[in-house]
Design an enzyme around this catalytic site. Structure first.
Site, PDB file in Angstrom:
ATOM      1  N   ASP A 103     -10.891   1.605  -3.242  1.00  0.00           N
ATOM      2  CA  ASP A 103     -11.448   1.301  -1.916  1.00  0.00           C
ATOM      3  C   ASP A 103     -12.968   1.335  -1.962  1.00  0.00           C
ATOM      4  O   ASP A 103     -13.627   0.997  -0.977  1.00  0.00           O
ATOM      5  CB  ASP A 103     -10.943   2.311  -0.880  1.00  0.00           C
ATOM      6  CG  ASP A 103      -9.568   1.926  -0.358  1.00  0.00           C
ATOM      7  OD1 ASP A 103      -9.110   0.814  -0.667  1.00  0.00           O
ATOM      8  OD2 ASP A 103      -8.950   2.744   0.348  1.00  0.00           O
TER       9      ASP A 103
ATOM     10  N   ASP B 257       0.837  -1.201   0.000  1.00  0.00           N
ATOM     11  CA  ASP B 257       0.000   0.000   0.000  1.00  0.00           C
ATOM     12  C   ASP B 257       0.876   1.257   0.000  1.00  0.00           C
ATOM     13  O   ASP B 257       2.064   1.198   0.355  1.00  0.00           O
ATOM     14  CB  ASP B 257      -0.877  -0.047   1.271  1.00  0.00           C
ATOM     15  CG  ASP B 257      -2.178   0.713   1.127  1.00  0.00           C
ATOM     16  OD1 ASP B 257      -2.303   1.491   0.173  1.00  0.00           O
ATOM     17  OD2 ASP B 257      -3.065   0.528   1.987  1.00  0.00           O
TER      18      ASP B 257
HETATM   19  C1  DGJ Z   1      -5.840   1.826   1.833  1.00  0.00           C
HETATM   20  C2  DGJ Z   1      -6.155   0.601   1.038  1.00  0.00           C
HETATM   21  O1  DGJ Z   1      -6.638   0.948  -0.227  1.00  0.00           O
HETATM   22  C3  DGJ Z   1      -7.150  -0.249   1.800  1.00  0.00           C
HETATM   23  O2  DGJ Z   1      -7.512  -1.365   1.042  1.00  0.00           O
HETATM   24  C4  DGJ Z   1      -6.543  -0.656   3.112  1.00  0.00           C
HETATM   25  O3  DGJ Z   1      -5.477  -1.515   2.898  1.00  0.00           O
HETATM   26  C5  DGJ Z   1      -6.113   0.571   3.898  1.00  0.00           C
HETATM   27  N1  DGJ Z   1      -5.291   1.453   3.114  1.00  0.00           N
HETATM   28  C6  DGJ Z   1      -5.374   0.186   5.136  1.00  0.00           C
HETATM   29  O4  DGJ Z   1      -4.849   1.248   5.807  1.00  0.00           O
END
Ligand code: DGJ
Length: 740
Positions: free
Chosen positions: A541, A471
């Site tokens: 997300d 990430d």
């Molecule tokens: C952003 C990501 O896109 C999510 O899927 C998740 O992993 C969060 N960060 C966790 O902090």
């Protein structure tokens, strides 16, 4: 004296220029061609890009005859400032003596055949008429896939440093009556939205300046349609994509002759790059696909090229994942995760991924405010550490994966206390926080080593970890590096990304069996540069199924389904609050790399049953066709008729999977008719609806009146299938199997 020798040398070099005749350097694939014209005085011109010219022998003379010796009527192969070109140049450079002009002439070229004959790589070397500086344009032509990947290398043979003020990967010249551009825009939770408009005169720029997360609000990918708006099946189309995860810039300039010049490369924004004597600078690749019959064909070629050359393990299907984020967020302990693993196994899931929140001792990572950078297991939350969870996963026959964000740090962390000099910061300024975090300075080799070791140390200690979700949750808003010299601060952007790629590359080589997902607050890193080292991307997300129809549609223009993680989540959806039937949620996610992102204990018994069946059906019938087959897009959600449809066909056209979605409510008797594509007209197919919706009588009810029948490919493609889908979030999935 020195000056005299240099002048003499250059005079000798320039007298070499002058060729007996004009000639063409052909760069060809099975059916496309990119032709470069070298004029007898050594000037190199962009000739033509499009469908292959079967006999290009006469091309140079014909090209030069129709483009008399007026510079502006021809486009230099790689325009430079000072080279007699008044458009936006591809190269802006300051020589060691301060001269800001560059004039390139042809030096030589060579071709090599690689990849078992499928890749023909042609290097065209240009050199400055006067200075010992060369520019090598590398054209990779992938034969079967009809894809070109073009990059440029600048070599400084001068006595002292030169400064590159901007170096594009490629420069392309097109001529049509009208130009239509589809590009991307978006934001967190709404990435990869597409918009199409005609290109106006002057310069249209697609760019990004966020440094390290550059595809959330845009993309270095565009679709250009000539003479008419883009269609999936009709018209001349070019898809261009820059394989770069940092700042990018693409200029599309329509000049007074109505010619379109496209330059694509690293953004020159605050990025002057000093190249010391004897050093080379290599640009990222600009990837090009051309189609004379619509976007679909260009997309499929890109998908194949990605699977063959620009993704990890492109010949393999991906496991079905349960990711813990939306099911647990930061709020978990060992029991919660063990239960999730057990539930995942009972649903048929193959990979459990533990997301954010498992680390931080002095500053536990219980929310986004602390702990980032401290990659120590939080034994308070997980008394038996990762080992305990891995053993649990092994007991349940599920693989284990882990979330990391190694490029970032919370100010509230041991790492920030110990290594403030590793943090990207501008002198005499306070930090600008984003999600309470800061960026580590990956232009610094020590940080590069740290980032590598964060991941490598866990993968070495726990070889059972089979998946890494990488990430990156912030971009650059100011910058400054304590590592880079004062006069090389502007190298930050480029060195950061080049070092990131080195880390990715070494990790993928050291751990070839680990699956890597590129995530960046959702789709912040969806580009061919990063994808090369990964197996897949996290598309957004936003897990709302209807929203994902649009997001996935955008991503699939250039990424195959295999690369697009799409997860079934809870209803009401956490981002949009929409209530969506489990069937629709599955039908959307199953058209990509299926995963699940929820707390299984919160599923109703009906949802749980559907989940188990959906996973089983996906594994057995859908996965290989969706993940390894060709995609045909039938109805765009952007058409605005409230439907969307996509289908996949396997290599020998014996099997196909068709997805149809109703994304709005429709009045009585307003049904979608989908005309299938890509089938063999001479084959007959049994049409079987997979997991049809349950009617009010509690029984499965197909939305296709001819469900179960054997129908000809010809009829399915010409007459199509009319489906009784009417309600919002109604959907159908069909499997077509050849019957001999
Ligand atoms: C952003 C990501 O896109 C999510 O899927 C998740 O992993 C969060 N960060 C966790 O902090």
């Amino acid at each position: 004296m020195k000056r005299t020798i240099t002048l003499l040398l250059c005079a000798v070099l320039s007298t070499v220029v002058g060729y007996a005749q004009n000639f063409v350097i052909p760069v060809e694939t099975d059916s496309k061609g990119y032709y470069i014209v070298i004029e007898e005085d050594g000037r190199a011109w962009h000739g033509y890009f499009g469908d292959k010219i079967n006999n290009y022998d006469q091309f140079a003379d014909v090209f030069l005859a129709t483009h008399p010796k007026v510079n502006e009527l021809k486009t230099p192969l790689y325009p430079t400032f000072g080279g007699g070109y008044i458009g936006e140049p591809a190269l802006k450079l300051t020589h060691a003596d301060g001269n800001m002009t560059t004039r390139l002439v042809y030096d030589s070229h060579k071709s090599e055949t690689l990849e078992g004959g499928n890749l023909i790589q042609t290097d065209v070397i240009l050199r400055d008429e006067y200075y010992p500086l060369t520019v090598t344009l590398r054209y990779k032509a992938y034969q079967n896939e009809d894809i070109f990947a073009i990059s440029t290398t600048i070599y400084n043979g001068e006595k002292k440093s030169i400064r590159i003020d901007g170096a594009m990967s490629n420069y392309l010249s097109i001529k049509a009556e009208e130009y239509w551009l589809s590009r991307y825009y978006g934001a967190w939770s709404g990435e990869m939205q597409m918009v199409e408009s005609p290109i106006a005169d002057g310069i249209t720029t697609i760019d990004n300046k966020r440094g390290v997360r550059t595809t959330q609000d845009g993309s270095p990918t565009f679709i250009l349609s000539l003479n008419q708006p883009a269609s999936e099946t009709v018209g001349e189309v070019i898809i261009g994509s820059l394989a770069w995860s940092g700042n990018y810039k693409m200029n599309l300039e329509v000049n007074y002759q109505n010619k379109l010049h496209i330059s694509a490369g690293i953004n020159d924004y605050l990025s002057a790059y000093t190249l010391d004597k004897g050093e080379s600078f290599e640009t990222p690749e600009f990837v090009l696909a051309h189609s004379s019959n619509g976007v679909g064909n260009a997309s499929r070629n890109l998908h194949r090229w990605v699977r063959n050359y620009n993704i990890q393990d492109g010949d393999k299907v991906r496991p079905i994942v349960l990711n813990s984020w939306e099911g647990a967020y930061f709020d978990f302990d060992e029991n919660v995760i063990k239960k999730m693993i057990a539930d995942a196994a009972s649903m048929g899931i193959e990979m459990f991924v533990l997301d954010d929140g498992w680390f931080g001792v002095k500053y536990p990572r219980d929310n986004a405010k602390a702990g980032l950078g401290d990659w120590e297991i939080n034994y308070k939350k997980l008394p038996n550490g990762l080992k305990g969870l891995i053993e649990c996963a092994e007991e349940h026959n599920v693989d284990f994966g882990l979330w990391v964000e190694p490029e970032m740090v919370n100010p509230k962390s041991k790492l920030a206390e110990q290594h403030p000099e590793w943090i990207v910061t501008s002198a005499n300024r306070s930090h600008i926080l984003e999600r309470d975090q800061l960026l580590l300075d990956l232009s610094n080799p020590k940080v590069k080593e740290f980032v590598y070791n964060v991941v490598a140390s866990y993968l070495r200690e726990y070889p059972e970890i089979k998946y890494i979700k990488w990430d990156a949750n912030r971009h650059v808003e100011d910058f400054g590096s304590t590592y880079l010299a004062k006069d090389k601060q502007s190298h930050f952007w480029i060195n950061y990304i080049k070092n990131l790629y080195k880390v990715y590359d070494s990790l993928s080589k050291e751990f070839p069996d680990v699956i890597f997902q590129a995530c960046s607050s959702g789709a912040g890193r969806i580009d061919y540069g990063s994808l090369k080292y990964h197996h897949e991307v996290w598309g957004s997300d936003n897990t709302d199924a209807k929203q994902r129809v649009f997001i996935n549609w955008g991503i699939n223009q250039f990424l195959p389904a295999q690369a697009v993680a799409s997860h079934v989540s809870q209803s009401p959806n956490h981002q949009t609050d929409q209530v969506t039937p489990i069937k629709f949620r599955f039908d959307v996610a199953m058209a990509q790399r299926l995963g699940v992102e929820l707390q299984p204990t919160k599923l109703t018994p009906e949802e749980l049953e559907w989940t188990k069946e959906g996973i089983a059906v996906y594994k057995e019938k859908i996965r290989p066709i969706v993940q390894l087959g060709d995609q045909y897009r039938l109805i765009s959600p952007y058409e605005g008729n409230g439907f969307s449809s996509t289908m996949y066909v396997n290599d020998d056209k014996s099997k196909s999977i068709v997805f149809v979605y109703s994304i709005d409510f429709h009045f009585r008797d307003v049904y979608p008719t989908i005309k299938l594509q890509g089938l063999d007209p001479n084959k007959n197919y049994r049409v079987e609806e997979l997991m049809p919706a349950i009617g009010s009588n509690g029984k499965a009810r197909s939305c296709y009146r001819s469900n179960g029948e054997v129908l000809s490919g010809d009829m399915l493609m010409k007459f199509g299938m009319t489906l009784t889908l009417q309600q919002q979030s109604a959907s159908g999935v069909f499997m077509l199997s050849e019957v001999k």
